[in-house]
Design an enzyme around this catalytic site. Structure first.
Site, PDB file in Angstrom:
ATOM      1  N   HIS A   1      -2.820   1.071   6.852  1.00  0.00           N
ATOM      2  CA  HIS A   1      -3.088   1.015   5.410  1.00  0.00           C
ATOM      3  C   HIS A   1      -3.279   2.429   4.880  1.00  0.00           C
ATOM      4  O   HIS A   1      -3.772   3.325   5.579  1.00  0.00           O
ATOM      5  CB  HIS A   1      -4.355   0.188   5.145  1.00  0.00           C
TER       6      HIS A   1
ATOM      7  N   CYS B   1       0.811  -1.229   0.000  1.00  0.00           N
ATOM      8  CA  CYS B   1       0.000   0.000   0.000  1.00  0.00           C
ATOM      9  C   CYS B   1       0.842   1.276   0.000  1.00  0.00           C
ATOM     10  O   CYS B   1       0.629   2.179  -0.811  1.00  0.00           O
ATOM     11  CB  CYS B   1      -0.990  -0.012   1.165  1.00  0.00           C
TER      12      CYS B   1
ATOM     13  N   HIS C   1      -5.867   1.868  -4.195  1.00  0.00           N
ATOM     14  CA  HIS C   1      -4.901   1.297  -3.245  1.00  0.00           C
ATOM     15  C   HIS C   1      -4.462  -0.093  -3.691  1.00  0.00           C
ATOM     16  O   HIS C   1      -5.033  -0.690  -4.602  1.00  0.00           O
ATOM     17  CB  HIS C   1      -5.509   1.239  -1.844  1.00  0.00           C
TER      18      HIS C   1
END
Length: 247
Positions: free
Chosen positions: A205, A151, A217
């Site tokens: 994240h 990520c 993402h």
């Protein structure tokens, strides 16, 4: 044990004719997008009203073009994914694209303002670069299209290659940048903002907000770079904050 790209009898490549058919099908799908957008309208409008719907429809078509351009190389690649599976994957991506950029929906005031004030094109550069990475496989520790992305590797790559902006390597450090504006209200998000997710107050994240309540993402192992909604569902529940990087 490593693998190479040489062909084996048990792994037939997709022949050029099939590739051409896939590209033709993609082109036809793109051509049909205005019809999908038009079906979202409730009733025939007078000529003055029709002019008001032209801008959202153009935004939908532009987004469709960018995403389709990113998908075509994956469709035409000579790998071992069966043709029917490829077709199903493409149909699913196209369906999500139409849903995400429904011409009957407007964009948030914050995103509209960010794009209106984007005289130097920096926000657009971020979005264009991010969209070209759709479909790139997730890989823990990955920081490039060839190796795959995790990520924070994805977010760092987009900002570095689009604008030369260096971001911290991990998501929790990105979330604590003192030189980036903190945003706690989802309604105030604008395209290009970094959005952070986590549990029990700990960020784990990060993604890039692209407008329409969605963010791009690299989700997790076994999945590819994609867009998801952060307004509801799994990611909506995990949303913690956002940061607006000084460009």
């Amino acid at each position: 044990m490593t693998t190479d790209n040489t062909s084996h009898p048990s792994q037939p490549k997709i022949v050029p004719l099939t590739i051409r058919r896939l590209i033709c099908a993609a082109a036809l799908a793109l051509a049909s997008l205005p019809a999908f957008a038009q079906s979202a309208e409730t009733a025939p409008a007078a000529k003055p009203a029709a002019a008001k719907t032209e801008a959202p429809r153009s935004k939908a078509d532009s987004a469709a073009t960018a995403t389709l351009a990113a998908l075509l190389p994956h469709l035409a690649a000579s790998d071992t994914i069966p043709l029917m599976d490829r077709s199903a994957m493409f149909a699913g991506d196209l369906s999500r694209l139409i849903s995400a950029y429904d011409a009957s929906k407007g964009i948030s005031a914050a995103t509209e303002a960010a794009l209106a004030n984007d005289s130097d094109g920096k926000v657009q550069s971020i979005l264009r670069r991010a969209m070209t990475l759709l479909g790139t496989p997730y890989r823990w520790g990955g920081t490039s299209p060839d190796a795959g992305f995790d990520c924070s590797g994805l977010v760092g790559y987009v900002f570095r290659t689009a604008l030369g902006v260096e971001l911290p390597r991990v998501s929790r450090e990105m979330a604590s940048q003192a030189n980036a504006e903190l945003i706690n209200d989802r309604a105030a998000l604008a395209a290009g903002d970094l959005v952070f997710f986590g549990r029990k107050g700990r960020v784990d994240h990060v993604g890039i907000y692209v407008g329409e309540g969605r963010f791009l993402h690299a989700p997790s192992t076994g999945k590819d770079v994609r867009t998801d909604t952060l307004m509801t569902g799994y990611w909506g529940d995990k949303f913690m904050q956002a940061r607006r990087v000084a460009l």
